[in-house]
Each structure stands twice: as C-alpha cells, then as structure tokens.
Design a protein around this motif. Sequence first.
Motif, PDB file in Angstrom:
ATOM      1  N   LYS A  40       0.821  -1.214   0.000  1.00  0.00           N
ATOM      2  CA  LYS A  40       0.000   0.000   0.000  1.00  0.00           C
ATOM      3  C   LYS A  40       0.851   1.258   0.000  1.00  0.00           C
ATOM      4  CE  LYS A  40      -4.062   1.849   2.375  1.00  0.00           C
ATOM      5  NZ  LYS A  40      -4.959   1.687   3.547  1.00  0.00           N
ATOM      6  N   GLU A  41       1.970   1.236   0.697  1.00  0.00           N
ATOM      7  CA  GLU A  41       2.748   2.454   0.867  1.00  0.00           C
ATOM      8  C   GLU A  41       3.719   2.735  -0.287  1.00  0.00           C
ATOM      9  OE1 GLU A  41       2.950  -0.240   2.724  1.00  0.00           O
ATOM     10  OE2 GLU A  41       5.047  -0.813   3.094  1.00  0.00           O
ATOM     11  N   ARG A  42       3.865   1.797  -1.208  1.00  0.00           N
ATOM     12  CA  ARG A  42       4.907   1.928  -2.216  1.00  0.00           C
ATOM     13  C   ARG A  42       4.329   1.810  -3.625  1.00  0.00           C
ATOM     14  NH1 ARG A  42      10.482   1.115  -1.673  1.00  0.00           N
ATOM     15  NH2 ARG A  42      10.084   0.551   0.493  1.00  0.00           N
ATOM     16  N   PHE A  43       4.721   2.760  -4.481  1.00  0.00           N
ATOM     17  CA  PHE A  43       4.246   2.773  -5.868  1.00  0.00           C
ATOM     18  C   PHE A  43       5.464   3.022  -6.748  1.00  0.00           C
ATOM     19  CE2 PHE A  43       1.273   2.563  -9.041  1.00  0.00           C
ATOM     20  CZ  PHE A  43       0.842   3.734  -9.632  1.00  0.00           C
ATOM     21  N   SER A  44       5.777   2.063  -7.608  1.00  0.00           N
ATOM     22  CA  SER A  44       6.983   2.146  -8.431  1.00  0.00           C
ATOM     23  C   SER A  44       6.628   2.453  -9.875  1.00  0.00           C
ATOM     24  CB  SER A  44       7.758   0.830  -8.376  1.00  0.00           C
ATOM     25  OG  SER A  44       8.060   0.491  -7.038  1.00  0.00           O
ATOM     26  N   LEU A  45       7.392   3.316 -10.476  1.00  0.00           N
ATOM     27  CA  LEU A  45       7.266   3.630 -11.904  1.00  0.00           C
ATOM     28  C   LEU A  45       8.451   3.001 -12.620  1.00  0.00           C
ATOM     29  CD1 LEU A  45       5.725   5.299 -14.109  1.00  0.00           C
ATOM     30  CD2 LEU A  45       7.407   7.108 -13.688  1.00  0.00           C
ATOM     31  N   ILE A  46       8.167   2.280 -13.707  1.00  0.00           N
ATOM     32  CA  ILE A  46       9.210   1.554 -14.429  1.00  0.00           C
ATOM     33  C   ILE A  46       9.251   2.033 -15.865  1.00  0.00           C
ATOM     34  CG2 ILE A  46      10.035  -0.732 -15.126  1.00  0.00           C
ATOM     35  CD1 ILE A  46       7.967  -1.638 -12.738  1.00  0.00           C
ATOM     36  N   LEU A  47      10.445   2.408 -16.307  1.00  0.00           N
ATOM     37  CA  LEU A  47      10.679   2.715 -17.705  1.00  0.00           C
ATOM     38  C   LEU A  47      11.359   1.483 -18.285  1.00  0.00           C
ATOM     39  CD1 LEU A  47      10.578   5.490 -16.117  1.00  0.00           C
ATOM     40  CD2 LEU A  47      11.895   6.418 -18.036  1.00  0.00           C
ATOM     41  N   GLU A  48      10.632   0.734 -19.093  1.00  0.00           N
ATOM     42  CA  GLU A  48      11.134  -0.571 -19.559  1.00  0.00           C
ATOM     43  C   GLU A  48      12.412  -0.416 -20.397  1.00  0.00           C
ATOM     44  OE1 GLU A  48      10.048  -3.432 -18.649  1.00  0.00           O
ATOM     45  OE2 GLU A  48       8.216  -2.829 -17.613  1.00  0.00           O
ATOM     46  N   SER A  49      12.445   0.607 -21.238  1.00  0.00           N
ATOM     47  CA  SER A  49      13.616   0.868 -22.070  1.00  0.00           C
ATOM     48  C   SER A  49      13.695   2.380 -22.260  1.00  0.00           C
ATOM     49  CB  SER A  49      13.467   0.149 -23.413  1.00  0.00           C
ATOM     50  OG  SER A  49      14.553   0.448 -24.262  1.00  0.00           O
ATOM     51  N   ALA A  50      14.485   3.008 -21.418  1.00  0.00           N
ATOM     52  CA  ALA A  50      14.483   4.475 -21.368  1.00  0.00           C
ATOM     53  C   ALA A  50      14.842   5.095 -22.726  1.00  0.00           C
ATOM     54  CB  ALA A  50      15.464   4.950 -20.301  1.00  0.00           C
ATOM     55  N   SER A  51      14.156   6.180 -23.031  1.00  0.00           N
ATOM     56  CA  SER A  51      14.452   6.928 -24.258  1.00  0.00           C
ATOM     57  C   SER A  51      14.661   8.388 -23.893  1.00  0.00           C
ATOM     58  CB  SER A  51      13.315   6.781 -25.269  1.00  0.00           C
ATOM     59  OG  SER A  51      12.125   7.326 -24.741  1.00  0.00           O
ATOM     60  N   THR A  52      15.321   9.116 -24.799  1.00  0.00           N
ATOM     61  CA  THR A  52      15.653  10.521 -24.503  1.00  0.00           C
ATOM     62  C   THR A  52      14.410  11.363 -24.285  1.00  0.00           C
ATOM     63  OG1 THR A  52      15.853  10.940 -26.865  1.00  0.00           O
ATOM     64  CG2 THR A  52      17.886  10.446 -25.676  1.00  0.00           C
ATOM     65  N   ASN A  53      13.286  11.014 -24.908  1.00  0.00           N
ATOM     66  CA  ASN A  53      12.076  11.819 -24.704  1.00  0.00           C
ATOM     67  C   ASN A  53      11.412  11.552 -23.360  1.00  0.00           C
ATOM     68  OD1 ASN A  53      10.754   9.399 -25.105  1.00  0.00           O
ATOM     69  ND2 ASN A  53       9.839   9.961 -27.063  1.00  0.00           N
ATOM     70  N   GLN A  54      12.013  10.676 -22.569  1.00  0.00           N
ATOM     71  CA  GLN A  54      11.542  10.467 -21.204  1.00  0.00           C
ATOM     72  C   GLN A  54      12.360  11.261 -20.185  1.00  0.00           C
ATOM     73  OE1 GLN A  54      11.571   6.072 -21.391  1.00  0.00           O
ATOM     74  NE2 GLN A  54       9.341   6.144 -21.084  1.00  0.00           N
ATOM     75  N   THR A  55      13.270  12.070 -20.687  1.00  0.00           N
ATOM     76  CA  THR A  55      13.955  13.016 -19.815  1.00  0.00           C
ATOM     77  C   THR A  55      12.932  14.009 -19.296  1.00  0.00           C
ATOM     78  OG1 THR A  55      16.091  12.829 -20.913  1.00  0.00           O
ATOM     79  CG2 THR A  55      15.628  14.903 -19.776  1.00  0.00           C
ATOM     80  N   SER A  56      12.781  14.079 -17.982  1.00  0.00           N
ATOM     81  CA  SER A  56      11.711  14.887 -17.404  1.00  0.00           C
ATOM     82  C   SER A  56      11.841  14.910 -15.890  1.00  0.00           C
ATOM     83  CB  SER A  56      10.355  14.288 -17.791  1.00  0.00           C
ATOM     84  OG  SER A  56       9.281  15.105 -17.358  1.00  0.00           O
ATOM     85  N   MET A  57      10.954  15.706 -15.269  1.00  0.00           N
ATOM     86  CA  MET A  57      10.796  15.676 -13.820  1.00  0.00           C
ATOM     87  C   MET A  57       9.627  14.743 -13.517  1.00  0.00           C
ATOM     88  SD  MET A  57      11.412  16.731 -10.715  1.00  0.00           S
ATOM     89  CE  MET A  57      12.277  18.290 -10.728  1.00  0.00           C
ATOM     90  N   TYR A  58       9.844  13.763 -12.663  1.00  0.00           N
ATOM     91  CA  TYR A  58       8.796  12.802 -12.310  1.00  0.00           C
ATOM     92  C   TYR A  58       8.340  13.060 -10.879  1.00  0.00           C
ATOM     93  CZ  TYR A  58       9.767  10.401 -16.623  1.00  0.00           C
ATOM     94  OH  TYR A  58       9.905  10.103 -17.954  1.00  0.00           O
ATOM     95  N   LEU A  59       7.025  13.188 -10.727  1.00  0.00           N
ATOM     96  CA  LEU A  59       6.450  13.479  -9.427  1.00  0.00           C
ATOM     97  C   LEU A  59       5.497  12.374  -9.012  1.00  0.00           C
ATOM     98  CD1 LEU A  59       5.791  17.178 -10.187  1.00  0.00           C
ATOM     99  CD2 LEU A  59       7.052  16.436  -8.199  1.00  0.00           C
TER     100      LEU A  59
END
Lengths: 115, 114
Positions: free
Chosen positions: B71-90
């Motif tokens: 319940k307390e943990r939520f993970s975000l996974i980028l399976e194969s990172a790409s340059t257009n995923q450069t960003s601030m993640y909140l």
Amino acid sequence: EDKVVQSPLSLVVHEGDTVTLNCSYEVTNFRSLLWYKQEKKAPTFLFMLTSSGIEKKSGRLSSILDKKELFSILNITATQTGDSAVYLCAVEAGDSGGGADGLTFGKGTHLIIQP
Amino acid sequence: DVKVTQSSRYLVKRTGEKVFLECVQDMDHENMFWYRQDPGLGLRLIYFSYDVKMKEKGDIPEGYSVSREKKERFSLILESASTNQTSMYLCASSRGGEASIEQYFGPGTRLTVT
C-alpha cells in the motif's frame, strides 16, 4: 528548505463572487511559479509565471507574480460552481548549474462555490 | 504531516536502460499517482493506483509501467528508457473515497536519459 504557503486553506463563496487565492514562497534560485486546479483525477495546469511573464490571464482567471515580495495571487471573477476545486501553487527552483531543481507544492486552497 | 518520498532527486540513465523510480508514502493513503512535469506542458498523469495490486492508465502511459505490491509503495518503471523520457517525475498520494481530492506530492526525481 524551500517553502510554499497558500492561504486561505479553504474558502466558501457564492456563485458570481470574485475570489483571490494567495501563495507566498521562499525558495533558493527561483525559476517559475505554477498554478494548478485539482479536481477528482489529476491537477490541471493553469498558469506558469516567470520573471519574464509576471502576469497571466485566461478568461475569468488571472494571476500575478510579485518577485520582490515573493508571492503570487490567483484571481477568479464571476465564479461558477464548476470552479469548485483545490487550487495548488507550486514553485520550481533551479540548481546552481542553471537547471531545474524540483517543485515545491503548497498545501492547496479548497475552494467551494455555492449556487 | 504527510510525507511522500522518492528514491532519488537526480538520476542519469542511458538510452535502453530499464529504470525504476520508487515512491513511498507514510500516511496509509489508498491512492497513489505518477506524473511527469515538462516546461510549458504542466503536470501530466502517467499511471495511478487506487489499491494494492491495482493500476490504471493515466493520460500518457506509453513507455511506462507501474507496480504496487504494498500500500505504501508505488513504483514507476521505464522498460527501455528513451531521450524523450527526460523529465521531472512526481509522485503523489491521497486518501481514498470522496475526500480524495487533495494530493500530497513528493519532491520529484529529475531523470536525464542520454
């Protein structure tokens, strides 16, 4: 530590009234201030204010940034029941290399517009 | 006070790498959210979760997946990172039910994909 304080925390007005929401901040290397409207699912972006754009207007909503006094206000005129939401203020700070260092959010103002 | 923490403030990854962004909240909130923030585009919802092992796509889920085993943990996974995923993640969390409007945000993770 960066700090963003919004006031009031909650506000109840009648349809047609004008409201002013306040946001004051203390951040190192200020880059921009952002206003969001948050309803059920996710915040909706309203305005971004920077040193090169300190006043924005969109329909009944307007916002100004006072970089000297370190605050911003969000004005809503002729309010409607659909304006009921939590309004979030966030400040983006920069790092020493000129990049962005993250967002600090205020706790929000819960605005309720009564018919 | 509600506390939402994110595992890293800054992250630099190479194109094609698998990237994990972790978020933990300490207020027993049912709802958790992942957003990305890009200049001029505001906050965009990637995925959210209303319960453990439950997930729903947001507005821009392509290229991402999530995991909520506790319940307390939520993970975000980028399976194969790409340059257009450069960003601030909140990451954000909120109580369940009708009182779920108010979201509490973490400090953000600035991801750079090279």
